[in-house]
Design an enzyme around this catalytic site. Structure first.
Site, PDB file in Angstrom:
ATOM      1  N   ASN A  82      63.690 -24.941  93.695  1.00 12.44           N
ATOM      2  CA  ASN A  82      62.910 -26.034  94.287  1.00 12.44           C
ATOM      3  C   ASN A  82      63.705 -26.700  95.404  1.00 12.44           C
ATOM      4  O   ASN A  82      64.942 -26.798  95.356  1.00 12.44           O
ATOM      5  CB  ASN A  82      62.412 -27.026  93.237  1.00 12.44           C
ATOM      6  CG  ASN A  82      63.454 -27.552  92.284  1.00 12.44           C
ATOM      7  OD1 ASN A  82      64.494 -26.928  92.085  1.00 12.44           O
ATOM      8  ND2 ASN A  82      63.185 -28.691  91.690  1.00 12.44           N
TER       9      ASN A  82
ATOM     10  N   GLU B 297      63.333 -30.146  97.423  1.00  6.23           N
ATOM     11  CA  GLU B 297      62.592 -31.410  97.488  1.00  6.23           C
ATOM     12  C   GLU B 297      62.751 -32.078  98.854  1.00  6.23           C
ATOM     13  O   GLU B 297      63.562 -31.655  99.691  1.00  6.23           O
ATOM     14  CB  GLU B 297      63.058 -32.327  96.350  1.00  6.23           C
ATOM     15  CG  GLU B 297      62.715 -31.726  94.991  1.00  6.23           C
ATOM     16  CD  GLU B 297      63.017 -32.647  93.821  1.00  6.23           C
ATOM     17  OE1 GLU B 297      63.691 -33.687  94.011  1.00  6.23           O
ATOM     18  OE2 GLU B 297      62.561 -32.310  92.704  1.00  6.23           O
TER      19      GLU B 297
ATOM     20  N   GLU C 133      58.977 -21.193  92.327  1.00  6.88           N
ATOM     21  CA  GLU C 133      58.154 -19.979  92.283  1.00  6.88           C
ATOM     22  C   GLU C 133      57.542 -19.676  93.640  1.00  6.88           C
ATOM     23  O   GLU C 133      57.424 -18.514  94.044  1.00  6.88           O
ATOM     24  CB  GLU C 133      57.037 -20.134  91.250  1.00  6.88           C
ATOM     25  CG  GLU C 133      57.514 -20.384  89.833  1.00  6.88           C
ATOM     26  CD  GLU C 133      57.662 -21.878  89.514  1.00  6.88           C
ATOM     27  OE1 GLU C 133      58.026 -22.661  90.417  1.00  6.88           O
ATOM     28  OE2 GLU C 133      57.412 -22.249  88.360  1.00  6.88           O
TER      29      GLU C 133
ATOM     30  N   CYS D 241      53.970 -24.572  87.179  1.00  6.72           N
ATOM     31  CA  CYS D 241      52.903 -25.580  87.232  1.00  6.72           C
ATOM     32  C   CYS D 241      51.579 -24.921  87.635  1.00  6.72           C
ATOM     33  O   CYS D 241      51.531 -23.748  88.022  1.00  6.72           O
ATOM     34  CB  CYS D 241      53.280 -26.690  88.206  1.00  6.72           C
ATOM     35  SG  CYS D 241      53.084 -26.212  89.941  1.00  6.72           S
TER      36      CYS D 241
HETATM   37  N1  THU Z   1      58.955 -27.544  89.954  1.00  8.84           N
HETATM   38  C1  THU Z   1      59.078 -26.238  90.324  1.00  8.84           C
HETATM   39  O1  THU Z   1      59.951 -25.889  91.147  1.00  8.84           O
HETATM   40  N2  THU Z   1      58.230 -25.333  89.783  1.00  8.84           N
HETATM   41  C2  THU Z   1      57.205 -25.672  88.955  1.00  8.84           C
HETATM   42  O2  THU Z   1      56.246 -24.923  88.822  1.00  8.84           O
HETATM   43  C3  THU Z   1      57.314 -26.935  88.225  1.00  8.84           C
HETATM   44  C4  THU Z   1      57.937 -28.027  89.031  1.00  8.84           C
HETATM   45  C5  THU Z   1      59.826 -28.542  90.577  1.00  8.84           C
HETATM   46  C6  THU Z   1      59.107 -29.402  91.577  1.00  8.84           C
HETATM   47  C7  THU Z   1      59.967 -30.639  91.590  1.00  8.84           C
HETATM   48  O3  THU Z   1      61.025 -30.443  92.509  1.00  8.84           O
HETATM   49  C8  THU Z   1      60.560 -30.701  90.183  1.00  8.84           C
HETATM   50  O4  THU Z   1      60.345 -29.415  89.609  1.00  8.84           O
HETATM   51  C9  THU Z   1      59.913 -31.761  89.293  1.00  8.84           C
HETATM   52  O5  THU Z   1      58.539 -31.581  89.230  1.00  8.84           O
HETATM   53 ZN    ZN Z   2      54.878 -25.183  90.793  1.00 12.23          ZN
END
Ligand code: THU
Ligand code: ZN
Length: 141
Positions: free
Chosen positions: A41, A43, A54, A85
């Site tokens: 991820n 941000e 993903e 998610c």
């Molecule tokens: N996150 C992901 O990278 N993948 C997901 O499918 C679930 C959430 C990340 C997004 C954000 O940076 C952190 O997890 C908290 O939601």
């Molecule tokens: Zn996601």
């Protein structure tokens, strides 16, 4: 079969940029020919710009010319059995069939394996759009 992939996802989360949520995520997506693309991820201070692990892995794979996938693994720094998610499930469904195995690192040595179809039993696909009136662009409002 997915153990190596889980290891790759765990390694990828070390690269995560997650200063706002404090929740690093790593993903490893394996193509039909065995190539593995990882993602983490990324941000942003404007929260909605954040990239999910993903979608980074999927985007890297598609950019490299791959369209067929046979497994995904995800891991989180919280070691809490993260699953993709809803948005990421839909993104995966664009290219992967219901049977795609998704290995979720539970962090305690256990891995829970789902299929994409279990996590997303129904989805919007190309068929959905082509069934709609005006899908050929001829719709007038
Ligand atoms: N996150 C992901 O990278 N993948 C997901 O499918 C679930 C959430 C990340 C997004 C954000 O940076 C952190 O997890 C908290 O939601
Ligand atoms: Zn996601």
């Amino acid at each position: 079969m997915t153990d190596d992939l889980v290891d790759r996802a765990r390694t990828a989360l070390d690269s995560a940029y997650a200063p706002y949520s404090g929740y690093p995520v790593g993903a490893a997506l394996r193509t039909a020919d065995g190539t593995v693309f990882t993602g983490c991820n990324v941000e942003n201070a404007n929260y909605s710009n954040s990239l999910h692990a993903e979608e980074v892995a999927l985007g890297r794979a598609i950019t490299a010319g791959h369209r067929e996938f046979d497994a995904l693994a995800v891991a989180s720094g919280a070691r809490d059995g993260v699953t993709p998610c809803g948005m990421c499930r839909q993104s995966l469904a664009e290219f992967c069939d219901d049977g795609l195995p998704i290995a979720c690192d539970e962090g305690d040595g256990d891995v829970t394996e789902y299929t994409l179809g279990e996590l997303l039993p129904t989805t919007i696909g190309a068929d959905t759009l082509s069934a709609a009136d005006g899908a050929d662009g001829a719709n007038e409002s």
